[in-house]
Motif scaffolding. Structure first.
Motif, PDB file in Angstrom:
ATOM      1  N   MET A  76       4.517  -4.441  13.510  1.00 50.69           N
ATOM      2  CA  MET A  76       3.246  -4.201  14.123  1.00 50.69           C
ATOM      3  C   MET A  76       2.424  -3.255  13.243  1.00 50.69           C
ATOM      4  SD  MET A  76       3.408  -6.082  16.562  1.00 50.69           S
ATOM      5  CE  MET A  76       3.947  -6.575  18.124  1.00 50.69           C
ATOM      6  N   MET A  77       1.890  -2.218  13.840  1.00 47.17           N
ATOM      7  CA  MET A  77       1.099  -1.254  13.085  1.00 47.17           C
ATOM      8  C   MET A  77       2.004  -0.136  12.583  1.00 47.17           C
ATOM      9  SD  MET A  77      -2.216  -1.234  15.608  1.00 47.17           S
ATOM     10  CE  MET A  77      -2.323   0.481  15.520  1.00 47.17           C
ATOM     11  N   ILE A  78       1.554   0.533  11.535  1.00 51.72           N
ATOM     12  CA  ILE A  78       2.324   1.655  10.986  1.00 51.72           C
ATOM     13  C   ILE A  78       2.404   2.758  12.047  1.00 51.72           C
ATOM     14  CG2 ILE A  78       0.313   2.715   9.922  1.00 51.72           C
ATOM     15  CD1 ILE A  78       3.544   2.722   8.075  1.00 51.72           C
ATOM     16  N   PRO A  79       3.573   3.353  12.242  1.00 49.03           N
ATOM     17  CA  PRO A  79       3.678   4.452  13.196  1.00 49.03           C
ATOM     18  C   PRO A  79       2.804   5.635  12.771  1.00 49.03           C
ATOM     19  CG  PRO A  79       5.833   3.628  12.608  1.00 49.03           C
ATOM     20  CD  PRO A  79       4.858   2.966  11.701  1.00 49.03           C
ATOM     21  N   GLY A 122       0.376   8.065   9.395  1.00 54.45           N
ATOM     22  CA  GLY A 122      -0.466   6.912   9.728  1.00 54.45           C
ATOM     23  C   GLY A 122      -1.850   6.978   9.104  1.00 54.45           C
ATOM     24  N   GLU A 123      -2.345   8.181   8.877  1.00 54.25           N
ATOM     25  CA  GLU A 123      -3.689   8.323   8.314  1.00 54.25           C
ATOM     26  C   GLU A 123      -3.762   7.898   6.848  1.00 54.25           C
ATOM     27  OE1 GLU A 123      -3.261  13.057   7.203  1.00 54.25           O
ATOM     28  OE2 GLU A 123      -4.488  12.439   8.896  1.00 54.25           O
ATOM     29  N   HIS A 124      -2.625   7.788   6.184  1.00 54.02           N
ATOM     30  CA  HIS A 124      -2.595   7.433   4.768  1.00 54.02           C
ATOM     31  C   HIS A 124      -2.357   5.942   4.535  1.00 54.02           C
ATOM     32  CE1 HIS A 124      -2.553  11.651   3.836  1.00 54.02           C
ATOM     33  NE2 HIS A 124      -1.464  11.826   4.563  1.00 54.02           N
ATOM     34  N   TRP A 125      -2.090   5.181   5.581  1.00 56.20           N
ATOM     35  CA  TRP A 125      -1.678   3.782   5.430  1.00 56.20           C
ATOM     36  C   TRP A 125      -2.726   2.905   4.742  1.00 56.20           C
ATOM     37  CZ3 TRP A 125       1.994   0.674   4.658  1.00 56.20           C
ATOM     38  CH2 TRP A 125       1.842  -0.691   4.841  1.00 56.20           C
ATOM     39  N   GLU A 126      -3.972   2.976   5.180  1.00 52.82           N
ATOM     40  CA  GLU A 126      -5.017   2.107   4.626  1.00 52.82           C
ATOM     41  C   GLU A 126      -5.207   2.335   3.124  1.00 52.82           C
ATOM     42  OE1 GLU A 126      -6.546  -0.456   6.010  1.00 52.82           O
ATOM     43  OE2 GLU A 126      -5.377  -0.115   7.826  1.00 52.82           O
ATOM     44  N   GLU A 127      -5.237   3.599   2.721  1.00 54.13           N
ATOM     45  CA  GLU A 127      -5.414   3.891   1.302  1.00 54.13           C
ATOM     46  C   GLU A 127      -4.192   3.457   0.499  1.00 54.13           C
ATOM     47  OE1 GLU A 127      -6.531   7.513  -1.734  1.00 54.13           O
ATOM     48  OE2 GLU A 127      -6.605   7.869   0.424  1.00 54.13           O
ATOM     49  N   PHE A 128      -3.003   3.691   1.040  1.00 55.50           N
ATOM     50  CA  PHE A 128      -1.787   3.257   0.352  1.00 55.50           C
ATOM     51  C   PHE A 128      -1.757   1.745   0.197  1.00 55.50           C
ATOM     52  CE2 PHE A 128       2.604   1.706   0.596  1.00 55.50           C
ATOM     53  CZ  PHE A 128       3.094   2.247  -0.582  1.00 55.50           C
ATOM     54  N   ALA A 179      -1.729   0.492  -3.571  1.00 57.89           N
ATOM     55  CA  ALA A 179      -0.405   0.137  -4.071  1.00 57.89           C
ATOM     56  C   ALA A 179      -0.030  -1.318  -3.814  1.00 57.89           C
ATOM     57  CB  ALA A 179       0.647   1.041  -3.446  1.00 57.89           C
ATOM     58  N   ARG A 180      -0.301  -1.798  -2.637  1.00 57.02           N
ATOM     59  CA  ARG A 180       0.132  -3.159  -2.312  1.00 57.02           C
ATOM     60  C   ARG A 180      -0.825  -4.217  -2.845  1.00 57.02           C
ATOM     61  NH1 ARG A 180       3.903  -3.619   2.765  1.00 57.02           N
ATOM     62  NH2 ARG A 180       5.059  -1.729   2.389  1.00 57.02           N
ATOM     63  N   GLU A 181      -2.106  -3.984  -2.735  1.00 57.31           N
ATOM     64  CA  GLU A 181      -3.082  -4.980  -3.169  1.00 57.31           C
ATOM     65  C   GLU A 181      -3.598  -4.700  -4.574  1.00 57.31           C
ATOM     66  OE1 GLU A 181      -5.964  -4.862  -0.090  1.00 57.31           O
ATOM     67  OE2 GLU A 181      -4.596  -5.681   1.395  1.00 57.31           O
ATOM     68  N   GLY A 182      -3.387  -3.498  -5.064  1.00 56.57           N
ATOM     69  CA  GLY A 182      -3.857  -3.125  -6.388  1.00 56.57           C
ATOM     70  C   GLY A 182      -2.743  -3.201  -7.412  1.00 56.57           C
ATOM     71  N   GLU A 183      -2.981  -2.588  -8.536  1.00 55.55           N
ATOM     72  CA  GLU A 183      -2.014  -2.614  -9.617  1.00 55.55           C
ATOM     73  C   GLU A 183      -1.362  -1.260  -9.859  1.00 55.55           C
ATOM     74  OE1 GLU A 183      -1.020  -5.299 -11.303  1.00 55.55           O
ATOM     75  OE2 GLU A 183      -2.301  -6.519 -10.018  1.00 55.55           O
ATOM     76  N   GLU A 184      -1.581  -0.295  -8.960  1.00 50.88           N
ATOM     77  CA  GLU A 184      -1.026   1.038  -9.148  1.00 50.88           C
ATOM     78  C   GLU A 184       0.431   1.105  -8.695  1.00 50.88           C
ATOM     79  OE1 GLU A 184      -3.488   4.504  -8.222  1.00 50.88           O
ATOM     80  OE2 GLU A 184      -5.023   3.068  -7.584  1.00 50.88           O
ATOM     81  N   PRO A 204       3.418   2.396  -6.629  1.00 56.24           N
ATOM     82  CA  PRO A 204       3.503   2.996  -5.292  1.00 56.24           C
ATOM     83  C   PRO A 204       3.973   4.449  -5.310  1.00 56.24           C
ATOM     84  CG  PRO A 204       4.432   0.808  -5.257  1.00 56.24           C
ATOM     85  CD  PRO A 204       4.135   1.122  -6.686  1.00 56.24           C
ATOM     86  N   ALA A 205       4.874   4.800  -6.203  1.00 55.83           N
ATOM     87  CA  ALA A 205       5.363   6.184  -6.266  1.00 55.83           C
ATOM     88  C   ALA A 205       4.245   7.146  -6.636  1.00 55.83           C
ATOM     89  CB  ALA A 205       6.507   6.288  -7.272  1.00 55.83           C
ATOM     90  N   GLU A 206       3.399   6.757  -7.572  1.00 53.49           N
ATOM     91  CA  GLU A 206       2.281   7.614  -7.975  1.00 53.49           C
ATOM     92  C   GLU A 206       1.255   7.742  -6.850  1.00 53.49           C
ATOM     93  OE1 GLU A 206       0.643   6.165 -11.607  1.00 53.49           O
ATOM     94  OE2 GLU A 206       2.539   6.404 -12.687  1.00 53.49           O
ATOM     95  N   VAL A 207       1.012   6.658  -6.139  1.00 49.44           N
ATOM     96  CA  VAL A 207       0.060   6.696  -5.024  1.00 49.44           C
ATOM     97  C   VAL A 207       0.565   7.634  -3.935  1.00 49.44           C
ATOM     98  CG1 VAL A 207      -1.060   5.335  -3.218  1.00 49.44           C
ATOM     99  CG2 VAL A 207      -0.805   4.382  -5.504  1.00 49.44           C
ATOM    100  N   LEU A 208       1.858   7.546  -3.596  1.00 45.58           N
ATOM    101  CA  LEU A 208       2.423   8.426  -2.575  1.00 45.58           C
ATOM    102  C   LEU A 208       2.364   9.884  -3.008  1.00 45.58           C
ATOM    103  CD1 LEU A 208       5.468   6.295  -1.432  1.00 45.58           C
ATOM    104  CD2 LEU A 208       3.405   6.784  -0.130  1.00 45.58           C
ATOM    105  N   ASP A 209       2.601  10.161  -4.292  1.00 47.06           N
ATOM    106  CA  ASP A 209       2.498  11.529  -4.795  1.00 47.06           C
ATOM    107  C   ASP A 209       1.071  12.051  -4.652  1.00 47.06           C
ATOM    108  OD1 ASP A 209       5.168  11.684  -5.436  1.00 47.06           O
ATOM    109  OD2 ASP A 209       4.867  11.097  -7.539  1.00 47.06           O
ATOM    110  N   GLU A 210       0.093  11.217  -4.986  1.00 45.47           N
ATOM    111  CA  GLU A 210      -1.305  11.632  -4.894  1.00 45.47           C
ATOM    112  C   GLU A 210      -1.747  11.832  -3.445  1.00 45.47           C
ATOM    113  OE1 GLU A 210      -3.725   8.897  -7.067  1.00 45.47           O
ATOM    114  OE2 GLU A 210      -2.661   9.284  -8.952  1.00 45.47           O
ATOM    115  N   LEU A 211      -1.164  11.088  -2.515  1.00 44.57           N
ATOM    116  CA  LEU A 211      -1.492  11.236  -1.104  1.00 44.57           C
ATOM    117  C   LEU A 211      -0.785  12.432  -0.470  1.00 44.57           C
ATOM    118  CD1 LEU A 211      -1.390   7.519   0.086  1.00 44.57           C
ATOM    119  CD2 LEU A 211      -3.406   8.946  -0.265  1.00 44.57           C
TER     120      LEU A 211
END
Length: 64
Positions: free
Chosen positions: A1-4, A15-21, A25-30, A32-39
């Motif tokens: 369902m939706m992210i908790p 949950g507030e970081h899901w859309e940006e992640f 990370a998923r639709e882009g070419e970045e 995921p580990a770097e994106v999570l660190d930046e978030l």
């Protein structure tokens, strides 16, 4: 369902970081580990929640 909204293990709000992640990370070419660190998501339990989540709203919605 939706992210908790909160991590199941530690209770941190993730949950507030899901859309940006998802966009970066998923639709882009970045990486995921770097994106999570930046978030600012550094705990293993929170990273697991973000990386392993599958959005099932589109799959379940026709059956309601």
């Amino acid at each position: 369902m939706m992210i908790p909204v909160r991590c199941f293990t530690c209770g941190t709000v993730i949950g507030e970081h899901w859309e940006e992640f998802k966009a970066r990370a998923r639709e882009g070419e970045e990486d995921p580990a770097e994106v999570l660190d930046e978030l600012g998501i550094h705990r293993h339990c929170c990273r697991r929640m973000m990386i392993s989540h599958t959005d099932l709203v589109d799959v379940v919605s026709p059956y309601q």
